[in-house]
Scaffold this motif. Structure first.
Motif, PDB file in Angstrom:
ATOM      1  N   MET A 169       0.775  -1.066  -0.126  1.00 50.18           N
ATOM      2  CA  MET A 169       0.031  -0.009  -0.010  1.00 50.18           C
ATOM      3  C   MET A 169       0.873   1.088   0.083  1.00 50.18           C
ATOM      4  N   ARG A 170       0.268   2.042  -0.780  1.00 48.08           N
ATOM      5  CA  ARG A 170       1.028   3.353  -0.891  1.00 48.08           C
ATOM      6  C   ARG A 170       0.130   4.548  -0.531  1.00 48.08           C
ATOM      7  N   GLN A 171       0.504   5.901  -0.089  1.00 49.70           N
ATOM      8  CA  GLN A 171      -0.310   6.841  -0.029  1.00 49.70           C
ATOM      9  C   GLN A 171       0.292   8.147  -0.306  1.00 49.70           C
ATOM     10  N   THR A 172      -0.315   9.213  -0.784  1.00 55.48           N
ATOM     11  CA  THR A 172       0.126  10.393  -1.162  1.00 55.48           C
ATOM     12  C   THR A 172      -1.120  11.556  -0.636  1.00 55.48           C
ATOM     13  N   SER A 173      -0.568  12.838  -0.683  1.00 56.69           N
ATOM     14  CA  SER A 173      -1.685  13.576  -0.259  1.00 56.69           C
ATOM     15  C   SER A 173      -1.287  15.200  -0.948  1.00 56.69           C
ATOM     16  N   LEU A 174      -2.177  15.991  -0.786  1.00 52.83           N
ATOM     17  CA  LEU A 174      -1.913  17.403  -1.495  1.00 52.83           C
ATOM     18  C   LEU A 174      -3.069  18.203  -0.846  1.00 52.83           C
ATOM     19  N   ALA A 175      -2.610  19.324  -0.897  1.00 52.05           N
ATOM     20  CA  ALA A 175      -3.773  20.650  -0.701  1.00 52.05           C
ATOM     21  C   ALA A 175      -3.990  21.009  -2.036  1.00 52.05           C
TER      22      ALA A 175
ATOM     23  N   PRO B  84     -13.629   5.743  -5.193  1.00 52.75           N
ATOM     24  CA  PRO B  84     -12.720   4.700  -5.487  1.00 52.75           C
ATOM     25  C   PRO B  84     -11.897   5.085  -6.910  1.00 52.75           C
ATOM     26  N   LEU B  85     -10.665   4.383  -6.749  1.00 53.11           N
ATOM     27  CA  LEU B  85      -9.812   4.421  -7.935  1.00 53.11           C
ATOM     28  C   LEU B  85      -9.710   3.032  -8.425  1.00 53.11           C
ATOM     29  N   ILE B  86     -10.248   2.830  -9.807  1.00 52.69           N
ATOM     30  CA  ILE B  86     -10.272   1.519 -10.494  1.00 52.69           C
ATOM     31  C   ILE B  86      -9.415   1.643 -11.842  1.00 52.69           C
ATOM     32  N   ASP B  87      -8.616   0.755 -12.056  1.00 54.67           N
ATOM     33  CA  ASP B  87      -7.517   0.870 -13.170  1.00 54.67           C
ATOM     34  C   ASP B  87      -7.090   2.408 -13.597  1.00 54.67           C
ATOM     35  N   GLY B  88      -6.740   2.918 -12.537  1.00 55.50           N
ATOM     36  CA  GLY B  88      -5.852   4.304 -12.595  1.00 55.50           C
ATOM     37  C   GLY B  88      -6.699   5.433 -12.809  1.00 55.50           C
TER      38      GLY B  88
ATOM     39  N   GLU C 110      -5.127   1.101  -8.204  1.00 59.54           N
ATOM     40  CA  GLU C 110      -6.496   0.930  -7.333  1.00 59.54           C
ATOM     41  C   GLU C 110      -6.032   1.629  -6.148  1.00 59.54           C
ATOM     42  N   GLY C 111      -7.441   1.983  -5.543  1.00 64.02           N
ATOM     43  CA  GLY C 111      -7.466   2.817  -4.265  1.00 64.02           C
ATOM     44  C   GLY C 111      -8.439   3.438  -3.991  1.00 64.02           C
ATOM     45  N   LEU C 112      -8.356   4.573  -3.121  1.00 64.18           N
ATOM     46  CA  LEU C 112      -9.487   5.241  -2.716  1.00 64.18           C
ATOM     47  C   LEU C 112      -9.064   6.736  -2.309  1.00 64.18           C
ATOM     48  N   LEU C 113      -9.641   7.824  -3.170  1.00 63.90           N
ATOM     49  CA  LEU C 113      -9.400   9.020  -3.020  1.00 63.90           C
ATOM     50  C   LEU C 113     -10.309   9.727  -1.794  1.00 63.90           C
ATOM     51  N   THR C 114      -9.762  10.228  -0.913  1.00 61.19           N
ATOM     52  CA  THR C 114     -10.779  10.984  -0.018  1.00 61.19           C
ATOM     53  C   THR C 114     -10.272  12.427  -0.267  1.00 61.19           C
ATOM     54  N   VAL C 115     -11.463  13.466  -0.579  1.00 60.37           N
ATOM     55  CA  VAL C 115     -11.454  14.692  -0.912  1.00 60.37           C
ATOM     56  C   VAL C 115     -12.179  15.515   0.395  1.00 60.37           C
TER      57      VAL C 115
ATOM     58  N   LEU D 255      -6.569  16.626  -0.375  1.00 61.59           N
ATOM     59  CA  LEU D 255      -6.527  15.051  -0.972  1.00 61.59           C
ATOM     60  C   LEU D 255      -5.749  14.212  -0.583  1.00 61.59           C
ATOM     61  N   HIS D 256      -6.378  12.977  -0.312  1.00 61.77           N
ATOM     62  CA  HIS D 256      -5.592  11.612   0.261  1.00 61.77           C
ATOM     63  C   HIS D 256      -5.972  10.558  -0.367  1.00 61.77           C
ATOM     64  N   LEU D 257      -4.669   9.996  -1.239  1.00 59.66           N
ATOM     65  CA  LEU D 257      -4.873   8.783  -2.122  1.00 59.66           C
ATOM     66  C   LEU D 257      -4.211   7.699  -1.370  1.00 59.66           C
ATOM     67  N   ILE D 258      -4.985   6.762  -1.122  1.00 63.59           N
ATOM     68  CA  ILE D 258      -4.377   5.338  -0.556  1.00 63.59           C
ATOM     69  C   ILE D 258      -4.572   4.262  -1.658  1.00 63.59           C
ATOM     70  N   GLY D 259      -3.583   3.550  -1.935  1.00 63.49           N
ATOM     71  CA  GLY D 259      -3.725   2.464  -2.810  1.00 63.49           C
ATOM     72  C   GLY D 259      -2.499   1.869  -3.367  1.00 63.49           C
ATOM     73  N   ALA D 260      -2.544   1.057  -4.468  1.00 60.51           N
ATOM     74  CA  ALA D 260      -1.623   0.382  -4.959  1.00 60.51           C
ATOM     75  C   ALA D 260      -1.209   0.509  -6.276  1.00 60.51           C
TER      76      ALA D 260
END
Length: 138
Positions: free
Chosen positions: A1-7, A103-107, A35-40, A133-138
């Motif tokens: 699992m990876r994660q990244t964020s941005l304002a 959700p993030l599906i197929d990029g 694949e993952g989940l974006l929180t806004v 913004l926070h994205l967690i996924g792979a």
């Protein structure tokens, strides 16, 4: 699992809808996850977030008309520290959302064909709004 964020900063010109879908898609693309989940998350109490139709602008005009009736200016509110649109802005934010999960599906963001993500500015004067913004996924 990876994660990244941005304002993400959104400059508004006053009350209305500001589509941020492209900015979210760019953030997701730059992250390189499949694949993952974006929180806004909207970091304000007088603005909010909506997933809504982005093809026909009359949808947004009708929504604005409904919210003007639900939270009118000039009602006898106790809280009016920043003017007549102050409490109506808080009511509008309470009736909508300050956080979305997509959700993030197929990029790509798993939004429907006619769905866009909007910052809904509730104040009359321009603002610079911060969207976390926070994205967690792979």
């Amino acid at each position: 699992m990876r994660q990244t964020s941005l304002a993400l900063q959104v400059e508004t010109k006053g009350r209305g809808f500001y589509e941020i879908t492209r900015g979210l898609a760019q953030f997701v693309s730059n992250a390189g996850m499949a694949e993952g989940l974006l929180t806004v998350f909207c970091r304000h109490t007088s603005a909010s977030l909506l997933i809504q139709e982005n093809a026909d602008p009359t949808v947004l005009r009708d929504l604005e008309a409904v919210f003007s009736k639900l939270a009118p200016e000039g009602a006898p509110y106790l809280h009016d520290t920043e003017g007549a649109d102050d409490m109506p802005a808080h009511i509008r934010a309470a009736l909508t959302q300050t956080q979305l999960s997509i959700p993030l599906i197929d990029g790509a963001l798993a939004l429907g064909t006619w769905q866009g993500v909007f910052l809904f500015e509730h104040r009359f004067r321009p603002h610079v709004r911060q969207i976390a913004l926070h994205l967690i996924g792979a």
